[in-house]
Write an enzyme that holds these catalytic residues in place. Structure first.
Site, PDB file in Angstrom:
ATOM      1  N   ARG A  66       0.819  -1.209   0.000  1.00  0.00           N
ATOM      2  CA  ARG A  66       0.000   0.000   0.000  1.00  0.00           C
ATOM      3  C   ARG A  66       0.857   1.265   0.000  1.00  0.00           C
ATOM      4  O   ARG A  66       0.489   2.272  -0.620  1.00  0.00           O
ATOM      5  CB  ARG A  66      -0.928  -0.007   1.223  1.00  0.00           C
ATOM      6  CG  ARG A  66      -2.024  -1.054   1.157  1.00  0.00           C
ATOM      7  CD  ARG A  66      -2.753  -1.190   2.476  1.00  0.00           C
ATOM      8  NE  ARG A  66      -1.881  -1.741   3.523  1.00  0.00           N
ATOM      9  CZ  ARG A  66      -2.312  -2.100   4.729  1.00  0.00           C
ATOM     10  NH1 ARG A  66      -3.588  -1.948   5.037  1.00  0.00           N
ATOM     11  NH2 ARG A  66      -1.481  -2.591   5.628  1.00  0.00           N
ATOM     12  N   ASP A 216       2.149  -2.293  10.188  1.00  0.00           N
ATOM     13  CA  ASP A 216       1.369  -2.954   9.126  1.00  0.00           C
ATOM     14  C   ASP A 216       1.421  -4.463   9.321  1.00  0.00           C
ATOM     15  O   ASP A 216       2.483  -5.017   9.612  1.00  0.00           O
ATOM     16  CB  ASP A 216       1.927  -2.598   7.744  1.00  0.00           C
ATOM     17  CG  ASP A 216       1.552  -1.183   7.338  1.00  0.00           C
ATOM     18  OD1 ASP A 216       0.689  -0.605   8.020  1.00  0.00           O
ATOM     19  OD2 ASP A 216       2.120  -0.672   6.359  1.00  0.00           O
ATOM     20  N   ASP A 257     -23.958 -24.532   1.995  1.00  0.00           N
ATOM     21  CA  ASP A 257     -22.840 -25.442   2.223  1.00  0.00           C
ATOM     22  C   ASP A 257     -22.672 -25.739   3.712  1.00  0.00           C
ATOM     23  O   ASP A 257     -22.458 -26.884   4.111  1.00  0.00           O
ATOM     24  CB  ASP A 257     -21.559 -24.818   1.647  1.00  0.00           C
ATOM     25  CG  ASP A 257     -20.338 -25.704   1.860  1.00  0.00           C
ATOM     26  OD1 ASP A 257     -20.323 -26.812   1.311  1.00  0.00           O
ATOM     27  OD2 ASP A 257     -19.414 -25.281   2.577  1.00  0.00           O
ATOM     28  N   SER A 260     -25.143 -28.226   5.064  1.00  0.00           N
ATOM     29  CA  SER A 260     -25.232 -29.490   4.333  1.00  0.00           C
ATOM     30  C   SER A 260     -24.015 -30.359   4.607  1.00  0.00           C
ATOM     31  O   SER A 260     -22.925 -29.857   4.865  1.00  0.00           O
ATOM     32  CB  SER A 260     -25.334 -29.204   2.823  1.00  0.00           C
ATOM     33  OG  SER A 260     -25.070 -30.361   2.077  1.00  0.00           O
ATOM     34  N   GLY A 309     -20.232 -34.546  -3.005  1.00  0.00           N
ATOM     35  CA  GLY A 309     -20.592 -35.154  -1.725  1.00  0.00           C
ATOM     36  C   GLY A 309     -22.036 -35.581  -1.634  1.00  0.00           C
ATOM     37  O   GLY A 309     -22.626 -35.568  -0.559  1.00  0.00           O
ATOM     38  N   THR A 348     -22.009 -40.807  -5.659  1.00  0.00           N
ATOM     39  CA  THR A 348     -23.181 -39.953  -5.848  1.00  0.00           C
ATOM     40  C   THR A 348     -24.090 -40.533  -6.931  1.00  0.00           C
ATOM     41  O   THR A 348     -23.619 -40.865  -8.021  1.00  0.00           O
ATOM     42  CB  THR A 348     -22.748 -38.531  -6.254  1.00  0.00           C
ATOM     43  OG1 THR A 348     -21.926 -37.998  -5.216  1.00  0.00           O
ATOM     44  CG2 THR A 348     -23.948 -37.634  -6.460  1.00  0.00           C
ATOM     45  N   TYR A 364     -36.477 -22.046 -15.274  1.00  0.00           N
ATOM     46  CA  TYR A 364     -35.833 -20.903 -15.940  1.00  0.00           C
ATOM     47  C   TYR A 364     -35.817 -21.057 -17.461  1.00  0.00           C
ATOM     48  O   TYR A 364     -35.047 -20.388 -18.136  1.00  0.00           O
ATOM     49  CB  TYR A 364     -34.390 -20.749 -15.432  1.00  0.00           C
ATOM     50  CG  TYR A 364     -34.291 -20.018 -14.114  1.00  0.00           C
ATOM     51  CD1 TYR A 364     -34.069 -18.648 -14.064  1.00  0.00           C
ATOM     52  CD2 TYR A 364     -34.444 -20.712 -12.912  1.00  0.00           C
ATOM     53  CE1 TYR A 364     -33.991 -17.980 -12.842  1.00  0.00           C
ATOM     54  CE2 TYR A 364     -34.366 -20.053 -11.692  1.00  0.00           C
ATOM     55  CZ  TYR A 364     -34.135 -18.687 -11.669  1.00  0.00           C
ATOM     56  OH  TYR A 364     -34.058 -18.019 -10.470  1.00  0.00           O
ATOM     57  N   HIS A 715      -7.526 -25.980  -5.546  1.00  0.00           N
ATOM     58  CA  HIS A 715      -7.088 -26.785  -4.418  1.00  0.00           C
ATOM     59  C   HIS A 715      -5.962 -26.102  -3.665  1.00  0.00           C
ATOM     60  O   HIS A 715      -5.096 -25.453  -4.254  1.00  0.00           O
ATOM     61  CB  HIS A 715      -6.588 -28.151  -4.917  1.00  0.00           C
ATOM     62  CG  HIS A 715      -7.698 -29.139  -5.038  1.00  0.00           C
ATOM     63  ND1 HIS A 715      -7.471 -30.475  -5.179  1.00  0.00           N
ATOM     64  CD2 HIS A 715      -9.049 -29.000  -5.039  1.00  0.00           C
ATOM     65  CE1 HIS A 715      -8.630 -31.118  -5.278  1.00  0.00           C
ATOM     66  NE2 HIS A 715      -9.589 -30.233  -5.191  1.00  0.00           N
ATOM     67  N   VAL A 741       4.345 -34.477 -21.198  1.00  0.00           N
ATOM     68  CA  VAL A 741       3.451 -33.496 -20.591  1.00  0.00           C
ATOM     69  C   VAL A 741       2.476 -32.973 -21.645  1.00  0.00           C
ATOM     70  O   VAL A 741       2.879 -32.260 -22.563  1.00  0.00           O
ATOM     71  CB  VAL A 741       4.232 -32.313 -19.983  1.00  0.00           C
ATOM     72  CG1 VAL A 741       3.272 -31.334 -19.308  1.00  0.00           C
ATOM     73  CG2 VAL A 741       5.277 -32.804 -18.990  1.00  0.00           C
TER      74      VAL A 741
END
Length: 1056
Positions: A66, A216, A257, A260, A309, A348, A364, A715, A741
């Site tokens: 800053r 700071d 979330d 649940s 999940g 699931t 919708y 992640h 790769v």
């Protein structure tokens, strides 16, 4: 990601409140927060120092550097602060490439000091411990602290001492400041550990003759430690990064979330974008976002998020409608695309979650067509074929272009289609239905194990026996085993995860193992017992133990623990497990374990020679040998991906969902998987990519190794802290080292196929011939869910449904019951009569309950209840004792009175004829007569009810008839009145017949089946409970009936 940034104000509040040091920390709690809504007069009242001291003002919005950006106002008075804020507060500014509005500022006292009084200190977490960085020159011009600063590693579980700080960090500090700084840094480190910080930087830290000033500060805390630190943290606000607004829709999904057991995440990146995603699985969401960016869609990518999940249909609907609402708020000249993607689910039910999405699309459909939205769907997993069918069907019925693909299509191929980089196939080939994999076409129920042929590339390792851990040299940590699983591996499962255990046993069976891989389960919340499972066609029992020690002692053959412990108990149970030397592998499924605890587990595992897979993982699989929990999905996916026998390719992935996708890719492009492990998405997984790559390298049967990492998009494990850690740098380094790769995940399958074909061509791999596995019967519950079978229900109910998101009474959601203030009478109408009764009817029911609630302690029911209560019995027993006295002689006359009077009235019998007939037949008229009340001493309960009924009921024919009968009976004896039971009985018949909600037959049926007696039973239960509580409150002892109230009548010939 568990490490979340907190505001400077929150960080300083924690520091001032909890730091323990001999150093004099100045300006404690002297800060003021300013927003566009700040009342300056009130602010100065709360912080009077604002009027007397020189001040510093700066934005508190996670902005770095800053000072260099000119975003710090220094040495100002209050008016100067206000003037400084005017051109900045609520104004858009650009920091690096991020544009955002400055709207949250912090004012603190200005600290006059010299340059040589500024220092730099930072503490941050790493896998092996916490690093403390210190530099004797702090402030705006500190420069590259990584290169300049003194560095000290405090290993996991170790403590930091002042001597260490002085000797290793403060070498360039003048002697007069060393003691103060050493004490402060040790106190800061202890605070960092106690409050589960993962990053804490102070620059500059000022030390003057007066003490220490924290000017700071930037900090991150481990949000997963909330359950540990809640008392100290309080409710922490995690501000969004600068340039990204906190949207209410994100807060809504975060709330869903939190409520649940599933995972629901949403981050808005660009609400004006045309590319929207709705991705199942954390790993898959990263891969899809990466592919969109790789194909040039970075500027149009609107959101990032995931659902996983096994969310319910309602939760998926709520999530989907939020995204559809956001993407249909403004049009895009090219139209919009929605990518509903996902890897192959482990457990699931895809069709069930798609139902919620389909509902949202139907709701919708108008806005979706208006905004020219095209939807691309790709999914796999349990019952995915039905899910895709339903999704394709909604496209046809609504007219929305929906393109549907299954596991035959590469996971990210739909991204290229959506962005116009590859053609959309007209009719993609569809794999067989879930059930088809489980129904063997041949007559052989079992394939003998001897007919199995292992991959020829396995050579002498075909038996897959475990290799013991290599002996380590004295003083070094124990070496870890190269082979984690074999055909003889035995495991203990921590947690009552019966579905996962059954999946493991089914896998064992199709692999033709001799015995189940699960030896026992541990579940601390019940006593020792046996749990029933299936082994092929027959039932077996597995022991369940209350504590770990018993399980370990009784099953010496076990060397693997699979932990389904919750995030709160996983640490303790894992540390306990590692005290048993025979355990060499532990899989930890739970996500949300604090990083500090994970690092302690890793340290102990390294010392003990234990391999940890996880946390936050689905586990791993070794085809033909062993699988962890839900890894590999259900049996149809095990068979489709040929995981029942070993191939030549091993893989290691972070994501559990993506590991299943790798199973699919590898089975389609090579001879199959030899072993696969998902190390978990946490920043510090128990075992790393290289741990498993080196293990695979030492395994002769493995000829190819696939490593699936992730870009730094989502992640925690994919974060890059410097240039050498970015995905581009890593990929180039791997290419330089000789690894293959692909440019993106989109090309992964093609690269794997190319390398495999080269190895087959040069003879390194010799593919084995396929042999069908044994047939495993499908579970009844799953077969029913797939719609393959039907069975008559054991029970039928038409009054209540608790299965959905909301409790429903006779078709009415419980929220509506309260919204319309239906009251107890209204609820009784729904549950007893399946009708929404008129308001007067509900009031009458409630009045009946009130007048029948009690009639003193002398009546038989209350007497029984009291005697029972005084005998020390519990409430239920005492209440039941009272209720059992209800019958024709006490309280049970409502139904009988209603039936007698109705029959007489309906047959046209005059009141006098009715009375005479009952007398002639020798029967009592039910509902007539009272022991105490009479025509001269009327029962006020009856009078209250009569006044209400006459005023509100449309007609009272049966009541009028009963009152005429009362005139006749009371002329003979004044206490032969229409009592409260009789009145309620006949009035209720009038209600049922005249309220307009029932046919005559329905009204008569309710009388016939005993509904009216229920009114007395329900009402009088309140009184009985009152008598029970009264006796307990009065502490009455055992009741014994007095002798003088008993007449002893014995036969004369027996008397002496």
């Amino acid at each position: 990601m568990s490490a979340k940034a907190i505001s400077e104000q929150t960080g300083k509040e924690f520091l001032y409140k909890y730091i323990c040091t001999t150093a004099a920390v100045q300006n404690r709690f002297r800060y003021a927060n300013v927003t566009s809504e700040t009342d300056w007069d009130r602010l100065t009242q709360e912080h009077p120092w604002l009027l007397t001291e020189r001040l510093v003002v700066k934005p508190d919005q996670l902005i770095k550097r800053r000072g260099k950006l000119g975003l710090v106002g220094i040495n100002l008075d209050l008016q100067g602060v206000q003037d400084w804020l005017k051109p900045r507060l609520m104004r858009e500014t650009t920091v690096a490439k991020a544009k955002g509005v400055l709207k949250n500022f912090l004012i603190e006292p200005f600290v006059a000091h010299t340059q040589n009084e500024e220092f730099y200190v930072c503490i941050y977490a790493s896998r092996e411990g916490d690093y403390v960085l210190f530099h004797h020159e702090g402030g705006v011009e500190v420069g590259d602290v990584d290169a300049k600063a003194q560095r000290l590693l405090v290993a996991v579980d170790n403590k930091l001492s002042e001597d260490q700080v002085t000797e290793q960090l403060l070498t360039h500090v003048s002697d007069d400041k060393k003691e103060v700084l050493a004490s402060f840094i040790v106190g800061l480190f202890n605070l960092y550990e106690d409050l589960y910080f993962t990053y804490l930087e102070i620059n500059p830290l000022v030390v003057t003759q007066d003490g220490v000033y924290v000017l700071d500060m930037a900090a991150k805390i481990d949000a997963t430690a909330d359950y540990i630190c809640k008392a100290k943290w309080g409710d922490v606000d995690f501000p969004p990064p600068f340039g990204r607004e906190a949207y209410p829709e994100e807060a809504y999904i975060a709330d869903l979330d939190a409520k649940s057991g599933a995972s629901l995440k949403l981050t808005l990146l660009n609400p004006h974008g045309r590319i929207w995603t709705m991705v199942a699985g954390g790993g898959a969401s990263v891969v899809y976002s990466d592919t969109i960016c790789d194909l040039g869609g970075v500027d149009e990518l609107a959101n990032y998020g995931e659902y996983s999940g096994a969310p319910s249909e309602q939760q998926t609907y709520d999530y989907a409608k939020t995204i559809l609402s956001l993407m249909t708020r403004e049009k895009h000249h090219q139209g919009k695309v929605l990518i509903i993607g996902g890897s192959i689910a482990n457990f699931t039910n895809v069709a069930a979650t798609f139902k919620g999405i389909v509902r949202a699309i139907r709701d919708y459909q108008g806005p979706l067509k208006e905004h020219e939205v095209t939807i691309f769907v790709r999914r796999g997993g349990p019952n995915y074929q039905e899910g895709l069918r339903v999704m394709g069907e909604v496209g046809k019925t609504t007219g929305i272009p929906i393109h549907v693909f299954g596991t035959e299509t590469h996971m990210t191929a739909i991204v290229g289609m959506a962005l116009g980089h590859r053609p959309i196939p007209n009719q993609p080939p569809m794999d067989a239905h879930t059930a088809n994999f489980l129904l063997n076409a041949s007559n052989n129920a079992v394939t003998p194990a001897t007919t199995r042929t292992a991959s020829f590339s396995e050579g002498h390792m075909a038996t897959n026996d475990a290799t013991p851990a290599k002996k380590s040299k004295a003083g070094l940590p124990a070496a870890k085993a190269t082979t984690l699983f074999s055909r003889h591996t035995k495991a203990i499962v921590w947690g009552m995860q019966t579905r996962a255990v059954q999946g493991m046993l089914d896998f064992d069976y199709v692999c033709s193992r001799d015995e189940p891989s699960v030896a026992a389960m541990v579940y601390p919340f019940t006593g020792d017992h046996k749990q029933k499972f299936y082994w092929g066609h027959k039932e077996i029992l597995l022991p369940v133990y209350k504590n770990m020690a018993d399980a370990m002692n009784k099953h010496p053959e076990v060397d693997v623990l699979i932990s389904f412990a919750s995030l709160r108990s996983a640490f303790d149970s894992t540390m306990e497990t590692m005290q048993y030397p025979k355990i060499h592998t532990i899989a930890i499924i739970a996500e949300g374990i604090p990083e500090a605890q994970t690092r302690k587990m890793i340290k102990l595992a390294d010392e003990k020679g234990v391999t940890i897979i996880g946390p936050a993982t689905v586990g791993g699989i070794k085809p033909g040998c062993f699988k962890i929990g839900n890894t590999g999905g259900m049996l149809d996916n095990i068979l489709a991906s040929k995981l029942y026998r070993p191939g030549s390719v091993a893989y290691v992935s972070r994501s559990g969902g993506m590991s299943n996708e790798l199973n699919n890719i590898i089975s389609r492009t090579t001879d199959g998987v030899y072993e696969g492990v998902a190390i978990g998405g946490d920043r510090y997984p128990g075992s790393t990519f290289m741990d498993h790559v080196l293990r695979y390298q030492d395994t002769p049967g493995i000829q190819m190794i696939v490593v699936l990492g992730e870009v730094q998009f989502g992640h925690a494990g994919a974060c890059a802290n410097q240039a050498s850690e970015t995905a581009v740098a890593k990929n180039q380094a791997l290419r330089d080292a000789g690894a293959y790769v692909p440019k993106s995940f989109d090309e992964l399958g093609d690269v794997i196929r190319t390398v495999y074909e080269e190895l087959v061509a040069n003879g390194t791999i010799v593919p084995a011939r396929e042999v069908p596995p044994p047939t495993v019967p499908m579970d009844y519950s799953w077969a029913r869910e797939l719609g393959l079978i039907r069975k008559p229900a054991s029970f039928m109910t038409s009054i209540c449904d608790e299965r959905g998101q909301e409790l429903i009474y006779a078709g009415m959601p419980i929220t509506e019951v309260f919204k319309e203030e239906m009251g107890l009478g209204g609820v009784l109408g729904l549950l007893w009569f399946q009708r929404r009764l008129p308001r007067y009817a509900c009031q009458f029911i409630e009045m009946c309950l009130m007048v029948t609630a009690d009639h003193g302690p002398a009546v038989s029911g209350a007497h029984n209840t009291i005697v029972c209560a005084r005998a020390g019995k519990d409430l239920i027993s005492s209440l039941t004792s009272g209720l059992l006295t209800i019958g024709d002689r006490f309280g049970g006359a409502l139904d009988a009175a209603a039936k007698q009077f109705s029959k007489a009235f309906d047959s046209g019998m005059l009141p006098m004829e009715f009375v005479n007939k009952m007398k002639k037949d020798g029967k009592l008229i039910m509902g007539i007569g009272h022991r105490v009340k009479s025509i001269n001493n009327p029962d006020m309960r009856v009078q209250i009810l009569k006044d209400f009924v006459k005023q509100h009921f449309p007609a009272t024919q049966l009541l009028d008839y009963a009152l005429d009968v009362e005139k006749i009976t009371t002329s003979k004896k004044p206490n032969l009145i229409l009592n409260v039971d009789g009145f309620i009985g006949v009035a209720f018949v009038d209600l049922l017949r005249t309220c307009g909600g029932f046919t005559r037959d329905e009204a008569d049926e309710f009388v016939e089946i005993g509904a009216l007696n229920g009114i007395f039973v329900l009402g009088r239960s309140m009184g009985f409970i009152g008598h029970y509580l009264d006796q307990k409150r009065l502490k009455q002892g055992l009741y014994r009936h007095p002798w003088d109230d008993i007449s002893y009548v014995l036969p004369e010939h027996m008397s002496m």
